[in-house]
Design a protein around this motif. Sequence first.
Motif, PDB file in Angstrom:
ATOM      1  N   LEU A  47       0.836  -1.199   0.000  1.00 49.66           N
ATOM      2  CA  LEU A  47       0.000   0.000   0.000  1.00 49.66           C
ATOM      3  C   LEU A  47       0.874   1.254   0.000  1.00 49.66           C
ATOM      4  CD1 LEU A  47      -2.752   1.394   0.199  1.00 49.66           C
ATOM      5  CD2 LEU A  47      -2.580   1.191   2.695  1.00 49.66           C
ATOM      6  N   GLU A  48       1.913   1.252   0.803  1.00 51.69           N
ATOM      7  CA  GLU A  48       2.816   2.414   0.851  1.00 51.69           C
ATOM      8  C   GLU A  48       3.470   2.636  -0.512  1.00 51.69           C
ATOM      9  OE1 GLU A  48       6.611   4.083   3.485  1.00 51.69           O
ATOM     10  OE2 GLU A  48       5.711   2.129   3.925  1.00 51.69           O
ATOM     11  N   LYS A  49       3.855   1.549  -1.152  1.00 52.47           N
ATOM     12  CA  LYS A  49       4.490   1.644  -2.462  1.00 52.47           C
ATOM     13  C   LYS A  49       3.516   2.162  -3.518  1.00 52.47           C
ATOM     14  CE  LYS A  49       7.093  -1.145  -5.807  1.00 52.47           C
ATOM     15  NZ  LYS A  49       7.626  -2.506  -6.102  1.00 52.47           N
ATOM     16  N   SER A  50       2.246   1.820  -3.383  1.00 52.23           N
ATOM     17  CA  SER A  50       1.241   2.219  -4.383  1.00 52.23           C
ATOM     18  C   SER A  50       0.966   3.718  -4.359  1.00 52.23           C
ATOM     19  CB  SER A  50      -0.069   1.471  -4.150  1.00 52.23           C
ATOM     20  OG  SER A  50      -0.764   1.989  -3.017  1.00 52.23           O
ATOM     21  N   GLY A  51       1.152   4.340  -3.201  1.00 56.37           N
ATOM     22  CA  GLY A  51       0.845   5.755  -3.064  1.00 56.37           C
ATOM     23  C   GLY A  51      -0.641   6.048  -2.890  1.00 56.37           C
ATOM     24  N   PHE A  52      -1.467   5.009  -2.846  1.00 59.12           N
ATOM     25  CA  PHE A  52      -2.917   5.187  -2.681  1.00 59.12           C
ATOM     26  C   PHE A  52      -3.197   5.612  -1.241  1.00 59.12           C
ATOM     27  CE2 PHE A  52      -7.299   4.193  -2.105  1.00 59.12           C
ATOM     28  CZ  PHE A  52      -7.895   4.211  -3.357  1.00 59.12           C
ATOM     29  N   GLU A  53      -3.995   6.665  -1.068  1.00 50.59           N
ATOM     30  CA  GLU A  53      -4.310   7.153   0.263  1.00 50.59           C
ATOM     31  C   GLU A  53      -5.815   7.222   0.487  1.00 50.59           C
ATOM     32  OE1 GLU A  53      -2.442  10.910   0.840  1.00 50.59           O
ATOM     33  OE2 GLU A  53      -0.405  10.069   0.937  1.00 50.59           O
ATOM     34  N   LEU A  54      -6.205   6.967   1.711  1.00 55.24           N
ATOM     35  CA  LEU A  54      -7.602   7.093   2.084  1.00 55.24           C
ATOM     36  C   LEU A  54      -7.986   8.571   2.070  1.00 55.24           C
ATOM     37  CD1 LEU A  54      -9.811   5.078   3.128  1.00 55.24           C
ATOM     38  CD2 LEU A  54      -9.204   5.829   5.433  1.00 55.24           C
ATOM     39  N   LEU A 159      -6.034  -0.439   4.218  1.00 59.88           N
ATOM     40  CA  LEU A 159      -6.298   0.973   3.958  1.00 59.88           C
ATOM     41  C   LEU A 159      -6.962   1.635   5.161  1.00 59.88           C
ATOM     42  CD1 LEU A 159      -6.042   3.055   1.650  1.00 59.88           C
ATOM     43  CD2 LEU A 159      -8.329   2.369   0.902  1.00 59.88           C
ATOM     44  N   ALA A 160      -7.945   0.971   5.755  1.00 62.15           N
ATOM     45  CA  ALA A 160      -8.670   1.534   6.894  1.00 62.15           C
ATOM     46  C   ALA A 160      -7.751   1.752   8.091  1.00 62.15           C
ATOM     47  CB  ALA A 160      -9.826   0.611   7.284  1.00 62.15           C
ATOM     48  N   ALA A 161      -6.703   0.934   8.197  1.00 61.98           N
ATOM     49  CA  ALA A 161      -5.761   1.066   9.316  1.00 61.98           C
ATOM     50  C   ALA A 161      -4.979   2.372   9.263  1.00 61.98           C
ATOM     51  CB  ALA A 161      -4.804  -0.118   9.339  1.00 61.98           C
ATOM     52  N   THR A 162      -5.008   3.064   8.123  1.00 59.84           N
ATOM     53  CA  THR A 162      -4.286   4.329   7.997  1.00 59.84           C
ATOM     54  C   THR A 162      -5.118   5.520   8.472  1.00 59.84           C
ATOM     55  OG1 THR A 162      -5.014   4.722   5.696  1.00 59.84           O
ATOM     56  CG2 THR A 162      -3.020   3.405   6.012  1.00 59.84           C
ATOM     57  N   CYS A 163      -6.370   5.282   8.929  1.00 60.49           N
ATOM     58  CA  CYS A 163      -7.182   6.374   9.471  1.00 60.49           C
ATOM     59  C   CYS A 163      -6.444   7.029  10.626  1.00 60.49           C
ATOM     60  CB  CYS A 163      -8.530   5.847   9.969  1.00 60.49           C
ATOM     61  SG  CYS A 163      -9.738   5.538   8.680  1.00 60.49           S
ATOM     62  N   CYS A 214     -17.677  -3.686  10.709  1.00 59.29           N
ATOM     63  CA  CYS A 214     -17.840  -3.820   9.267  1.00 59.29           C
ATOM     64  C   CYS A 214     -17.393  -5.193   8.788  1.00 59.29           C
ATOM     65  CB  CYS A 214     -17.044  -2.737   8.539  1.00 59.29           C
ATOM     66  SG  CYS A 214     -17.154  -2.855   6.741  1.00 59.29           S
ATOM     67  N   SER A 215     -18.233  -5.807   7.982  1.00 57.43           N
ATOM     68  CA  SER A 215     -17.937  -7.137   7.455  1.00 57.43           C
ATOM     69  C   SER A 215     -16.845  -7.112   6.404  1.00 57.43           C
ATOM     70  CB  SER A 215     -19.208  -7.727   6.837  1.00 57.43           C
ATOM     71  OG  SER A 215     -19.709  -6.853   5.830  1.00 57.43           O
ATOM     72  N   LEU A 216     -16.560  -5.941   5.833  1.00 56.85           N
ATOM     73  CA  LEU A 216     -15.606  -5.873   4.727  1.00 56.85           C
ATOM     74  C   LEU A 216     -14.261  -5.285   5.155  1.00 56.85           C
ATOM     75  CD1 LEU A 216     -15.321  -6.493   1.709  1.00 56.85           C
ATOM     76  CD2 LEU A 216     -16.158  -4.180   1.228  1.00 56.85           C
ATOM     77  N   CYS A 217     -14.254  -4.055   5.638  1.00 52.63           N
ATOM     78  CA  CYS A 217     -12.970  -3.414   5.957  1.00 52.63           C
ATOM     79  C   CYS A 217     -12.599  -3.506   7.428  1.00 52.63           C
ATOM     80  CB  CYS A 217     -12.964  -1.956   5.493  1.00 52.63           C
ATOM     81  SG  CYS A 217     -13.953  -0.836   6.519  1.00 52.63           S
ATOM     82  N   GLY A 218     -13.462  -4.101   8.262  1.00 52.73           N
ATOM     83  CA  GLY A 218     -13.119  -4.322   9.659  1.00 52.73           C
ATOM     84  C   GLY A 218     -13.250  -3.118  10.561  1.00 52.73           C
ATOM     85  N   THR A 219     -13.780  -2.011  10.068  1.00 50.25           N
ATOM     86  CA  THR A 219     -13.930  -0.804  10.878  1.00 50.25           C
ATOM     87  C   THR A 219     -15.016  -0.998  11.940  1.00 50.25           C
ATOM     88  OG1 THR A 219     -13.211   0.636   9.078  1.00 50.25           O
ATOM     89  CG2 THR A 219     -14.563   1.645  10.790  1.00 50.25           C
ATOM     90  N   ASP A 220     -14.767  -0.471  13.133  1.00 50.80           N
ATOM     91  CA  ASP A 220     -15.766  -0.457  14.204  1.00 50.80           C
ATOM     92  C   ASP A 220     -16.219   0.979  14.441  1.00 50.80           C
ATOM     93  OD1 ASP A 220     -15.198  -3.127  14.432  1.00 50.80           O
ATOM     94  OD2 ASP A 220     -14.196  -2.997  16.370  1.00 50.80           O
ATOM     95  N   TRP A 221     -17.510   1.156  14.721  1.00 52.23           N
ATOM     96  CA  TRP A 221     -18.013   2.496  15.014  1.00 52.23           C
ATOM     97  C   TRP A 221     -19.188   2.416  15.969  1.00 52.23           C
ATOM     98  CZ3 TRP A 221     -19.215  -0.316  10.755  1.00 52.23           C
ATOM     99  CH2 TRP A 221     -20.552  -0.380  10.341  1.00 52.23           C
TER     100      TRP A 221
END
Length: 307
Positions: A47-54, A159-163, A214-221
């Motif tokens: 992910l870091e190499k890709s440069g993609f950011e949330l 990706l979500a872990a970069t929040c 979340c069933s997909l990205c694992g986020t809790d809220w």
Amino acid sequence: MAESRQTVSETLAGIIARRPVLAPMLNAFEPLLEARAALPEKLAPLLEKSGFELPSWQPERARQGAPLLAGVSLNGLFPLLRESADVLVPLLGRLPGMAEHETSLAAFFTDEALCLRAADTLLTGHDAALVDAATQSNIPPAVLLFALETVLGPVLRTLAATCDAPWDERPASWMQGFCPVCGSFPSIGYLDKRVFDEKNAFLAGGGGKKHMHCSLCGTDWHFRRGACPSCGKEGSGVMEFLRESRNSRGERIDWCTACKSYCPVVDLRECDGTPDMDAMALGMMHLDMVAAQKGLIPLKPSFWNQF
């Protein structure tokens, strides 16, 4: 300090000890769930190499109910999808009814354009486009959906872990029943444990705040206990729950009397530890069966709650 969560294997072992009848299904899924849980650490350098950011948090978009990834193309994440597929597709092939599709699924995840288009489609909820991708790949739509969610999940979790802060530490920032990051519905909810202040024995919280996972990205809220995450209705008599009369260990089904949707929920105040939530959702399939008998609809359809 928050209690660390159990591993997948620890959670499943505890469930099997209480409900041995579920052992065949849980044992079949364990390698897949363990591999999926371990992948984000492996994918982080990619992910870091890709440069993609949330995308950054925008309060106005949040008030309008737009998750962070709404309208965002996943272009640039194919190397992560490919790595995830290389690990998970062979494990998917070991599940009942999946072996005959393993070759087609492996080919699907080598086609960058098709794969990314389907991943974008999954986030936007365009079912017809996903059916077209399945037809083009000679894969049953339900099988492709399950495989795509399985493979895409670790990528989005990375990706979500970069929040900049956990969502459950921002209780007023999101009021929707779907995920603030990817827009998916939760597979399970939980009521948090009592909190004790180690520096002051007289300060403690009673716990019981509701969180969705979340069933997909694992986020809790955080989410309102008296509201339905599906239709949004809330108030007295809207949400009811089903649980076993004995030995429930905090496990229950929260269901809406208005739209008949339901979500498994576990009250952590009645648990010895804090389970892995993805494994726990699978381990509550006995309550999914009860819900199906009552004509209730799962908030998040999955491989094990379609009867």
